[in-house]
Design an enzyme around this catalytic site. Structure first.
Site, PDB file in Angstrom:
ATOM      1  CB  SER A 122     -34.845   3.396  17.269  1.00 10.30           C
ATOM      2  OG  SER A 122     -33.927   4.263  17.881  1.00 10.30           O
TER       3      SER A 122
ATOM      4  CE  LYS B  58     -31.588  -0.651  15.367  1.00  2.57           C
ATOM      5  NZ  LYS B  58     -32.486   0.113  16.253  1.00  2.57           N
TER       6      LYS B  58
ATOM      7  CB  SER C 220     -30.941   3.809  16.313  1.00  2.31           C
ATOM      8  OG  SER C 220     -31.814   2.768  16.733  1.00  2.31           O
TER       9      SER C 220
END
Lengths: 100, 474
Positions: B175, B76, B151
């Site tokens: 997320s 990420k 997310s």
């Protein structure tokens, strides 16, 4: 809904957060923040006198390391990431003479 | 693709496959469909090649590169990678090259994993669809007209699309788990403090936790064992070593007490999703678990408490982005004007919204009514979970109220988007581990995720429950 937060309050908060908003943005954010705060009315309405607040999942205390010199970030590498540098320091525009 | 992360690592360690060959195969997959999916902000092809060659040299020398030898992994883009752009999918970090690696990145390298790129996210991890990325949304590999969740949407999509067998995300209110559910992969939020956050760009520090995505429960277990464990560079890191998860993966659930959380299965949960959760409960019962309904009454206040606490912490954490030390600077005559111009140009709408909400919740006159009250609710939720765990070993709920939704469905009204996180938020507020396991599909044919929740440090129990669900999934 907008009685939850006024347009002036949103403008004040934006100033505190160093954000500039257009008039349209101010209207939009006022309505949206009011919606979220209205949802929070369920929490606001609870009688929680006597309930201790939780700031953190675990009762953590401050952690101190031994006072010995260890490796640190490379200064040149850190400064290379900065928008402006002068004399091995971060450089910013004038700071004196501004409104508080 | 050619196998699970564990199978690939075993083949590379045996010398029957080269890490370079494994990497090339995954790069071919990326070249084939990444243009449609947009899982990555950056594919680090040259660095990945060098890492894979190093793994192959280690094997050739007769040494063991580690448990993830030659396994490609996507990171990420809020995890710091030294000398490689790290953006948080925000314009405000434009051009920034971190001067250090996150602890998890170092641990992956030590385990022989091969990082292949930085994945897209909602800006600063604020969102549930990746539609808040400054670089455009990621598309769900199962249906390109749907969001991948968020997310960590890019990390979930990378695994679902076969770009990498593993990825890392961060989970502040769901997320990792929600995009895992929407993309049909496994996603894990470990116990708070289990995984070092050194080098994770902070969103809400009392909630953030790094965790794995994988196609299988066993792969996720191995990845968790690699990244977990105490780190002196993170003052919230717990003293425990990595959890022994893999060795108990096949222990089964015979006699395990499983509670289905009634508060997270009622209003707002799509009937087809709720039906899958009940089927999952039946599957556990058939495997010998003792399944009953569980009640966590205060869980219903989680959403409101979260959307006061997380923005409050974010407003403080994101104050550091001011154009002085890194990233974007918009020039202006004075420093204060420069900071305002930089933040106004650099942050997107959702980030501004949450900064203002948090600033308001912390401001004089409102602090106790909002932030203080939310923190007291957090205590209530923790008490209710503790009481539930006196009767149950693990709890079960949906991960997300619905399957993957369409682009634009929830962007007009932020509150509608926030409601997506209702089932995942309580675990963050309490600090407990939770994970999402794919369990069949909804009426629209898209993946449904079932959430397994466990008490702090009980990852081993959580994982063996997830392993039974994986085996029983329709």
């Amino acid at each position: 809904m907008s009685d939850r937060i006024s347009r002036d309050a949103v403008a004040h908060v934006a100033r505190l957060a160093n954000l500039a908003l257009t008039d349209d943005e101010l209207d939009t954010y006022t309505a949206q923040l009011a919606d979220v705060l209205a949802h929070a009315a369920d929490v606001e309405a609870l009688d929680l006198a006597g309930v201790e607040p939780t700031t953190h999942p675990y009762p953590l205390t401050n952690v101190l390391r031994a006072d010995v010199v260890g490796p640190t970030l490379d200064r040149d590498e850190v400064l290379a990431a900065a928008p402006a540098v002068a004399d091995d320091r971060f450089s910013v525009p004038t700071i004196l003479g501004e409104a508080p | 693709m050619s196998g699970s992360a564990l199978e690939l690592a075993a083949a590379v360690r045996r010398g029957t496959r080269s890490a370079v060959d494994v990497l090339d195969e995954h790069r071919a997959a990326i070249e084939a469909t990444e243009l449609q999916i947009h899982a990555f902000n950056l594919v680090t092809a040259a660095e990945a090649r060098a890492a894979a060659e190093e793994v192959d040299r280690t094997v050739a020398a007769g040494d063991d590169p580690g448990p993830l030898a030659g396994v490609p992994i996507a990171l990420k883009d809020n995890l710091c990678t030294r000398g490689i752009p790290t953006t948080c999918s925000s314009k405000i970090l434009d051009g920034w090259l971190p001067p250090y690696d996150a602890t998890v990145v170092q641990r992956l390298a030590a385990a022989g994993a091969v990082p292949i790129g930085k994945t897209n996210l909602d800006e600063f991890a604020m969102g549930s669809s990746t539609e808040n990325s400054a670089f455009g949304p990621t598309r769900n590999p199962r249906d390109l007209t749907r969001v991948p969740g968020g997310s960590s949407g890019g990390s979930a999509a990378a695994v679902a699309a076969g770009f990498a067998p593993l990825s890392l995300g961060s989970d502040t209110g769901g997320s990792i788990r929600q995009p895992a559910a929407l993309c049909g992969v496994v996603g894990v939020k470990p116990t708070y403090g289990r995984v070092s956050r050194y080098g994770l760009i902070a969103f809400a520090s009392s909630l953030d936790q790094i965790g794995p995505f994988a196609n299988t429960v066993a792969d996720a277990a191995q990845l968790l064992e690699v990244i977990a464990g105490h780190d002196p560079r993170d003052s919230t890191s717990i003293p425990e070593g990595p959890p022994a998860v893999s060795e108990h993966l096949l222990d089964g659930v015979d006699g395990l007490r499983v509670g289905v959380v009634t508060e997270l299965l009622g209003e707002g949960i799509a009937p087809d999703v709720a039906a899958r959760v009940r089927e999952a409960a039946e599957a556990l019962a058939a495997a010998g678990a003792k399944v009953e309904e569980a009640s966590v009454p205060a869980a219903i206040y989680g959403l409101s408490a979260y959307y006061l606490i997380a923005p409050a912490e974010a407003s403080s954490n994101l104050a550091r982005f001011d154009g002085v030390r890194y990233g974007l600077r918009v020039n202006a005559p004075t420093t204060n004007e420069m900071m305002i111009a930089t933040r106004t140009a650099g942050f997107g709408a959702e980030v501004k919204r949450r900064i203002m909400l948090g600033t308001y919740a912390l401001s004089a006159g409102y602090y106790d009514a909002y932030y203080g009250q939310a923190q007291r609710v957090r205590t209530l939720i923790a008490r209710d979970f503790a009481a539930a765990y006196e009767q149950f070993d693990v709890l079960l709920s949906p991960t997300s109220p619905t399957t993957a939704f369409a682009f634009g469905d929830k962007t007009a009204d932020p509150l509608t988007m926030y409601l997506n996180d209702v089932c995942t938020i309580p675990s963050n507020l309490v600090g407990d581990p939770a994970m999402s396991v794919p369990f069949g599909t909804g009426a629209d044919g898209l993946p449904v995720g079932v959430q397994v929740l466990a008490p702090a440090l009980a990852e081993a129990t959580m994982f063996r429950t997830a392993a039974v669900l994986e085996g029983a999934a329709p």
